[in-house]
Design a protein around this motif. Structure first.
Motif, PDB file in Angstrom:
ATOM      1  N   LYS A 122      90.776 105.047  28.028  1.00  0.00           N
ATOM      2  CA  LYS A 122      91.872 104.291  27.430  1.00  0.00           C
ATOM      3  C   LYS A 122      91.773 102.810  27.759  1.00  0.00           C
ATOM      4  CE  LYS A 122      96.942 104.050  27.330  1.00  0.00           C
ATOM      5  NZ  LYS A 122      98.201 104.656  27.848  1.00  0.00           N
ATOM      6  N   SER A 123      91.397 102.478  28.989  1.00  0.00           N
ATOM      7  CA  SER A 123      91.368 101.080  29.426  1.00  0.00           C
ATOM      8  C   SER A 123      90.199 100.297  28.830  1.00  0.00           C
ATOM      9  CB  SER A 123      91.294 101.004  30.958  1.00  0.00           C
ATOM     10  OG  SER A 123      92.404 101.614  31.558  1.00  0.00           O
ATOM     11  N   ALA A 125      83.852  95.916  31.427  1.00  0.00           N
ATOM     12  CA  ALA A 125      84.139  94.610  30.820  1.00  0.00           C
ATOM     13  C   ALA A 125      85.433  94.707  30.025  1.00  0.00           C
ATOM     14  CB  ALA A 125      82.995  94.171  29.906  1.00  0.00           C
ATOM     15  N   LEU A 126      86.341  93.766  30.289  1.00  0.00           N
ATOM     16  CA  LEU A 126      87.617  93.711  29.585  1.00  0.00           C
ATOM     17  C   LEU A 126      87.906  92.277  29.132  1.00  0.00           C
ATOM     18  CD1 LEU A 126      89.991  95.910  31.813  1.00  0.00           C
ATOM     19  CD2 LEU A 126      89.126  96.466  29.526  1.00  0.00           C
ATOM     20  N   PRO A 127      88.500  92.107  27.951  1.00  0.00           N
ATOM     21  CA  PRO A 127      88.896  90.765  27.513  1.00  0.00           C
ATOM     22  C   PRO A 127      89.958  90.183  28.446  1.00  0.00           C
ATOM     23  CG  PRO A 127      88.911  92.318  25.676  1.00  0.00           C
ATOM     24  CD  PRO A 127      88.769  93.127  26.933  1.00  0.00           C
ATOM     25  N   VAL A 128      89.863  88.886  28.706  1.00  0.00           N
ATOM     26  CA  VAL A 128      90.875  88.186  29.498  1.00  0.00           C
ATOM     27  C   VAL A 128      92.003  87.799  28.561  1.00  0.00           C
ATOM     28  CG1 VAL A 128      91.369  86.173  30.938  1.00  0.00           C
ATOM     29  CG2 VAL A 128      89.157  87.334  31.122  1.00  0.00           C
ATOM     30  N   ILE A 153      91.245  99.239  50.978  1.00  0.00           N
ATOM     31  CA  ILE A 153      91.987 100.414  50.524  1.00  0.00           C
ATOM     32  C   ILE A 153      93.022 100.009  49.477  1.00  0.00           C
ATOM     33  CG2 ILE A 153      93.687 102.149  51.222  1.00  0.00           C
ATOM     34  CD1 ILE A 153      92.194 102.457  53.830  1.00  0.00           C
ATOM     35  N   GLN A 154      93.680  98.887  49.726  1.00  0.00           N
ATOM     36  CA  GLN A 154      94.687  98.387  48.792  1.00  0.00           C
ATOM     37  C   GLN A 154      94.062  98.107  47.429  1.00  0.00           C
ATOM     38  OE1 GLN A 154      96.302  94.435  49.596  1.00  0.00           O
ATOM     39  NE2 GLN A 154      98.358  95.203  49.208  1.00  0.00           N
ATOM     40  N   PHE A 155      92.872  97.487  47.434  1.00  0.00           N
ATOM     41  CA  PHE A 155      92.189  97.190  46.181  1.00  0.00           C
ATOM     42  C   PHE A 155      91.767  98.475  45.477  1.00  0.00           C
ATOM     43  CE2 PHE A 155      88.194  96.456  43.863  1.00  0.00           C
ATOM     44  CZ  PHE A 155      88.636  95.532  42.930  1.00  0.00           C
ATOM     45  N   GLU A 156      91.262  99.429  46.245  1.00  0.00           N
ATOM     46  CA  GLU A 156      90.825 100.703  45.665  1.00  0.00           C
ATOM     47  C   GLU A 156      91.993 101.455  45.036  1.00  0.00           C
ATOM     48  OE1 GLU A 156      88.767 104.935  47.036  1.00  0.00           O
ATOM     49  OE2 GLU A 156      88.861 103.257  48.435  1.00  0.00           O
ATOM     50  N   VAL A 157      93.096 101.547  45.762  1.00  0.00           N
ATOM     51  CA  VAL A 157      94.272 102.254  45.246  1.00  0.00           C
ATOM     52  C   VAL A 157      94.801 101.565  43.989  1.00  0.00           C
ATOM     53  CG1 VAL A 157      96.680 102.834  45.725  1.00  0.00           C
ATOM     54  CG2 VAL A 157      94.928 103.218  47.467  1.00  0.00           C
ATOM     55  N   MET A 158      94.848 100.237  44.002  1.00  0.00           N
ATOM     56  CA  MET A 158      95.332  99.497  42.834  1.00  0.00           C
ATOM     57  C   MET A 158      94.445  99.775  41.628  1.00  0.00           C
ATOM     58  SD  MET A 158      95.569  95.375  42.245  1.00  0.00           S
ATOM     59  CE  MET A 158      93.772  95.300  42.126  1.00  0.00           C
ATOM     60  N   SER A 159      93.126  99.751  41.817  1.00  0.00           N
ATOM     61  CA  SER A 159      92.197  99.983  40.709  1.00  0.00           C
ATOM     62  C   SER A 159      92.333 101.398  40.153  1.00  0.00           C
ATOM     63  CB  SER A 159      90.754  99.745  41.166  1.00  0.00           C
ATOM     64  OG  SER A 159      90.564  98.410  41.577  1.00  0.00           O
ATOM     65  N   LEU A 160      92.435 102.374  41.047  1.00  0.00           N
ATOM     66  CA  LEU A 160      92.512 103.771  40.613  1.00  0.00           C
ATOM     67  C   LEU A 160      93.848 104.107  39.962  1.00  0.00           C
ATOM     68  CD1 LEU A 160      90.754 105.574  43.621  1.00  0.00           C
ATOM     69  CD2 LEU A 160      89.815 105.068  41.354  1.00  0.00           C
ATOM     70  N   HIS A 161      94.829 103.221  40.109  1.00  0.00           N
ATOM     71  CA  HIS A 161      96.127 103.433  39.464  1.00  0.00           C
ATOM     72  C   HIS A 161      96.352 102.507  38.267  1.00  0.00           C
ATOM     73  CE1 HIS A 161      97.005 105.691  43.147  1.00  0.00           C
ATOM     74  NE2 HIS A 161      98.000 106.242  42.484  1.00  0.00           N
ATOM     75  N   THR A 162      95.372 101.664  37.977  1.00  0.00           N
ATOM     76  CA  THR A 162      95.505 100.768  36.818  1.00  0.00           C
ATOM     77  C   THR A 162      94.372 101.048  35.826  1.00  0.00           C
ATOM     78  OG1 THR A 162      94.364  99.020  38.089  1.00  0.00           O
ATOM     79  CG2 THR A 162      96.785  98.979  38.047  1.00  0.00           C
ATOM     80  N   ASP A 163      93.381 100.156  35.750  1.00  0.00           N
ATOM     81  CA  ASP A 163      92.351 100.295  34.716  1.00  0.00           C
ATOM     82  C   ASP A 163      91.479 101.531  34.895  1.00  0.00           C
ATOM     83  OD1 ASP A 163      91.420  98.664  37.008  1.00  0.00           O
ATOM     84  OD2 ASP A 163      89.504  98.658  35.950  1.00  0.00           O
ATOM     85  N   MET A 164      91.253 101.976  36.144  1.00  0.00           N
ATOM     86  CA  MET A 164      90.384 103.121  36.358  1.00  0.00           C
ATOM     87  C   MET A 164      91.124 104.456  36.380  1.00  0.00           C
ATOM     88  SD  MET A 164      87.402 101.792  38.949  1.00  0.00           S
ATOM     89  CE  MET A 164      86.482 103.322  38.670  1.00  0.00           C
TER      90      MET A 164
END
Length: 232
Positions: free
Chosen positions: A99-100, A124-127, A83-94
């Motif tokens: 835009k991301s 896919a995103l540049p590091v 859940i923590q990973f999902e919430v973090m993703s949905l509030h950052t790149d996703m």
């Protein structure tokens, strides 16, 4: 087998993408819970915790309640990690995929459409590492709906990301859970090499660590060989 096509993300796919992302995430809960249960320290806690509580309190009721509460707590721990990973993703790149993933060279987000539904995706995103000699692209959020697996969709999505060498990138990197056995086998079959383990902040609580993989794109292999051989 239903036909499918891979295409770039558009905003009208967002509902499908978020739904698929959340649905696949829940599939990790049972295997993570079983992994946590089998850890030696947790086995000791489950077996001897209620007994110790009984010896201290003299209450079988408390001991019985503890025998029920401990597995529930471990299951919550397994669920909390994802859940923590999902919430973090949905509030950052996703939170804003357009835009991301469509703001700089090499970044992109693809979806797999079959019979009017989104059944797969990958990003896919540049590091961003200023001191890095080789330009790296990170593969993210590879997901395929359960009912559409076994059709080669995951392999096709990974190969789509690897085409990024046309954009000047030399390596593709990714991370995945140790318990995602099919994903581990897929990446190894496609030529990815294991770099090492990544321990999250929740690892000490019993959650399995992730494995980092790297794939060196063809032109980078040639360049490295020339450097080692002193050039032409």
């Amino acid at each position: 087998m239903a036909p499918y096509q891979i295409q770039k993300y558009q905003e009208n796919y967002r509902k499908w993408v978020v739904g698929l992302f959340s649905k696949v995430m829940t599939e990790h809960l049972p295997i993570t819970f079983h992994h946590i249960l089998k850890l030696p320290r947790n086995l000791v806690l489950l077996l001897w915790g209620p007994l110790a509580l009984f010896l201290v309190s003299g209450s079988w009721v408390l001991a019985f309640m503890a025998s029920l509460a401990l597995p529930a707590a471990l299951r919550f721990l397994a669920k909390y990690h994802w859940i923590q990973f999902e919430v973090m993703s949905l509030h950052t790149d996703m939170s804003d995929i357009t835009k991301s993933y469509f703001s700089e060279s090499g970044s992109c987000f693809w979806v797999v459409e079959s019979e009017g539904q989104v059944v797969g995706m990958v990003g896919a995103l540049p590091v961003k590492k200023p001191t890095l000699w080789n330009e790296q692209l990170q593969l993210l959020h590879l997901r395929v709906a359960l009912e559409h697996r076994g059709q080669g969709i995951s392999k096709a999505l990974v190969r789509t990301v690897r085409v990024a060498w046309h954009q000047g990138y030399s390596e593709v990197v990714l991370s995945t859970s140790m318990l995602q056995y099919s994903a581990l086998a897929l990446y190894q079959r496609l030529g990815f090499w294991m770099m090492g383990f990544f321990f999250s902040t929740s690892y000490r609580l019993g959650v399995v660590p992730a494995i980092q993989f790297i794939y060196r794109l063809p032109f980078a292999q040639v360049s490295q060989a020339l450097e080692q051989g002193g050039g032409l």
